[in-house]
Scaffold this motif. Structure first.
Motif, mmCIF file in Angstrom:
data_model
loop_
_atom_site.group_PDB
_atom_site.id
_atom_site.type_symbol
_atom_site.label_atom_id
_atom_site.label_comp_id
_atom_site.label_asym_id
_atom_site.label_seq_id
_atom_site.Cartn_x
_atom_site.Cartn_y
_atom_site.Cartn_z
ATOM 1 N N ASP A 25 45.343 43.497 45.252
ATOM 2 C CA ASP A 25 44.206 43.980 44.987
ATOM 3 C C ASP A 25 43.310 44.293 46.247
ATOM 4 O O ASP A 25 42.478 44.825 46.217
ATOM 5 N N GLY A 26 44.028 43.765 47.439
ATOM 6 C CA GLY A 26 43.363 44.162 48.541
ATOM 7 C C GLY A 26 43.235 45.531 48.866
ATOM 8 O O GLY A 26 43.916 46.366 48.455
ATOM 9 N N ILE A 62 43.643 34.666 48.037
ATOM 10 C CA ILE A 62 43.740 36.305 48.476
ATOM 11 C C ILE A 62 43.762 35.975 49.889
ATOM 12 O O ILE A 62 42.722 35.223 50.492
ATOM 13 N N GLU A 115 40.063 33.823 45.332
ATOM 14 C CA GLU A 115 38.987 35.048 44.669
ATOM 15 C C GLU A 115 38.878 34.760 43.418
ATOM 16 O O GLU A 115 39.942 34.191 42.573
ATOM 17 N N PRO A 150 42.860 37.892 40.158
ATOM 18 C CA PRO A 150 43.174 38.605 41.672
ATOM 19 C C PRO A 150 44.551 38.380 41.933
ATOM 20 O O PRO A 150 45.056 37.325 41.916
ATOM 21 N N ARG A 151 45.152 39.185 42.853
ATOM 22 C CA ARG A 151 46.469 39.255 43.400
ATOM 23 C C ARG A 151 46.293 39.768 44.783
ATOM 24 O O ARG A 151 45.195 40.742 44.899
ATOM 25 N N ASP A 152 47.130 39.527 45.734
ATOM 26 C CA ASP A 152 47.227 40.195 47.109
ATOM 27 C C ASP A 152 47.052 41.512 47.027
ATOM 28 O O ASP A 152 46.327 42.347 47.770
#
Ligand SMILES: [Cu+2]
Length: 430
Positions: free
Chosen positions: A406-407, A249, A257, A402-404
Motif C-alpha cells: 500500500d506504500g 508498514i 498502520e 494495510p500491507r507494505d
C-alpha cells in the motif's frame, strides 16, 4: 511534491467557502459522529438543479427535465441536454441511455437509466442512483469518518490518460467502454464453437477525500446487468496504532498502520418498467445440511432492513409488466462480497446490509443526512411505512488491513455489488 498538492487542494476547497463540512471530509481533524455541516440545499431528481451560491466554478449543476418524463416505459432520448446525456449501443446491440449530474452532496449521480436489449422494447430501470455514504471507522475505535457530506466539491478534473478510450464530460466524468470477457462460449459437436466477447458501458468520476482518491463507477453491461463499485486509491491516511489494531508498514515492526473499514452505501431509486407497481422481494433457499434446497420468497410490502445470508438475494419486480414468456420483469440485487461491518449501538446504520424505504426526497444520505426536518440516517428511514415507490440502500463493507504494497501509490481496492436482469427478456437477447 504530493504534500504540496494536498495542501494546495485543501486551500482551494476552503477558498470555495465549504467551511466545516469540507474540513471534516478532508480529514483535517477527526470528525465526530454526525458533526458535518450541511452544504446548501440541492435539487432532487426530477427538479431543476440550481448551483449552490458558494459552488466552485468547476462544479456544474444540470438542468433536469419535468418529472413526468422520467417514468416512461418506452424510451426516447433521455431528457437531459447533450453534455449530460449518455446513449450507448454496445457491440452486441444492447443500448443504455441515462443522464448524469454532479451534485454538491452526493457527487456523481445517474438518473433516468433505461436499458434496451437487442430486438426488445426499452425498459426503465432506475430513476436515480448515487453514493449515499462512505463510513470509515478505524479498528482502534477512532477516528470514524463520514466521508460524504459535500462529495461533489471534491471531484477531480480528469485528464486524457485517466479516461482511456473514452470521452470526458465537463472535466469530471469519464464515459467509456470496456471488454468484460466471454459473454458466452459453447462447443458444437459438428462445427466451430460459438462464442462472443461482452462489453460494458462504464461511467465514473474520481474524488479526492483527504489522502484517499475514490473512483466512483457504474458499469452497464451488454447483458442488462449493472455493477456499481468504488475503488479506493491515492495514499493511506498514515494513522498509526498498537499491534492489535494495525499492521507494520515500513522497515521492521516499529509503526503499525491502523486497519479500518470502508462501509459504502449506495442509494438506488428503482423504477422497474415504469414507476408504478414495483415491489422488493427477498429470496432464500433453505435446507443447508440436507440434499435439497427449497425456495422461499418474502415480499417487503413495508419498509424493511435485511442482512446478507448464504444464497440470499433480493429483486425489485414490476408486478404488472411481463416479458414475452409471461414472467414479471425484475432486477436482482446480489450483495455477497461485503465484510458486513457491525458497529457500536450508536451506529445502527451499520447493522444491516440492505434497507428498503419508500421514496422520500429528503432521504438523501445513509448517515449525516443534510435535509432539514428529515431523519438523519438510513436505519431511521425504516419505520414500517407501506412501500409505494421503493428506494433500496445497499451497504457494502471492505476491511482494509494495510500491507507494505500500500506504500505510495496505494493500489486500488474495489468494493461493490451486482444488479442482474431477471426475466427482462424471454431468452438471452444476444
Ligand atoms: Cu482503506
Amino acid at each position: 511534491m504530493t504534500v504540496f498538492l494536498r495542501l494546495a487542494l485543501s486551500c482551494v476547497m476552503l477558498a470555495g467557502g465549504l467551511g466545516s463540512a469540507q474540513a471534516s471530509s478532508t480529514r483535517a481533524a477527526p470528525a465526530t459522529h454526525g458533526a458535518q455541516a450541511a452544504p446548501a440545499p440541492q435539487a432532487m431528481p426530477g427538479a431543476q438543479a440550481t448551483p449552490a451560491p458558494q459552488a466552485m466554478p468547476a462544479i456544474r449543476a444540470v438542468t433536469g427535465a419535468p418529472a413526468s418524463a422520467a417514468h416512461a416505459v418506452r424510451a426516447p432520448a433521455p431528457p437531459c441536454s447533450a453534455p449530460y446525456r449518455i446513449d450507448k449501443t454496445l457491440p452486441n446491440g444492447a443500448r443504455w441511455q441515462l443522464c448524469w449530474e454532479m451534485r454538491n452532496i452526493e457527487g456523481l449521480t445517474l438518473t433516468k437509466v433505461v436499458y434496451t436489449p437487442k430486438g426488445n422494447r426499452a425498459v426503465t430501470v432506475l430513476r436515480s442512483t448515487s453514493l449515499a455514504q462512505i463510513h470509515v471507522p478505524y479498528d482502534s475505535g477512532r477516528p470514524r469518518y463520514h466521508d460524504i457530506g459535500a462529495l461533489g466539491y471534491t471531484a477531480i478534473a480528469l485528464q486524457s490518460a485517466d479516461c482511456p478510450g473514452g470521452e470526458r464530460r465537463e472535466q469530471f466524468v469519464c464515459v467509456t467502454t470496456r471488454a468484460r470477457g466471454h459473454a458466452y462460449l459453447k462447443s458444437d459437436y459438428d462445427g466451430p464453437n460459438t462464442s462472443a466477447q461482452g462489453h460494458d458501458l462504464v461511467v465514473f468520476s474520481a474524488f479526492q477525500v483527504g489522502w484517499y482518491t475514490y473512483l466512483v463507477e457504474w458499469a452497464f453491461s451488454d447483458d442488462g446487468s449493472i455493477t456499481p463499485r468504488v475503488g479506493a486509491t491515492g495514499s493511506l491516511s498514515g494513522f498509526t496504532t498498537t499491534p492489535e489494531h494495525g499492521w507494520p508498514i515500513g522497515v521492521g515492526a516499529r509503526t503499525f498502520e491502523t486497519s479500518h473499514n470502508h462501509n459504502i452505501f449506495w442509494r438506488l431509486d428503482f423504477d422497474v418498467a415504469g414507476k408504478a407497481d414495483d415491489l422488493v422481494e427477498q429470496y432464500d433457499f433453505s435446507g443447508s445440511g440436507t440434499a435439497k434446497r427449497k425456495l422461499e420468497r418474502t415480499a417487503f410490502a413495508r419498509e424493511t432492513k435485511a442482512v446478507n445470508g448464504p444464497m440470499r438475494w433480493w429483486r425489485v419486480v414490476d408486478q404488472k409488466v411481463r416479458n414475452a414468456d409471461g414472467h414479471r420483469v425484475s432486477w436482482e440485487i446480489n450483495n455477497a462480497d461485503s465484510s458486513e461491518y457491525r458497529g457500536p449501538a450508536n451506529e445502527a446504520f451499520t447493522r444491516a446490509d440492505v434497507y428498503v424505504s419508500t421514496y422520500r426526497s429528503c432521504e438523501r444520505l445513509a448517515t449525516v443526512n443534510p435535509s432539514p426536518g428529515c431523519a438523519k440516517s438510513v436505519d431511521r428511514y425504516i419505520n414500517g411505512e407501506r412501500v409505494k415507490d421503493p428506494v433500496v440502500w445497499v451497504n457494502v463493507g471492505y476491511h482494509h488491513v494495510p500491507r507494505d504494497e500500500d506504500g505510495d501509490l496505494m493500489p486500488t481496492h474495489w468494493q461493490g455489488f451486482r444488479i442482474t436482469a431477471r426475466d427482462v427478456t424471454a431468452k438471452n437477447p444476444r
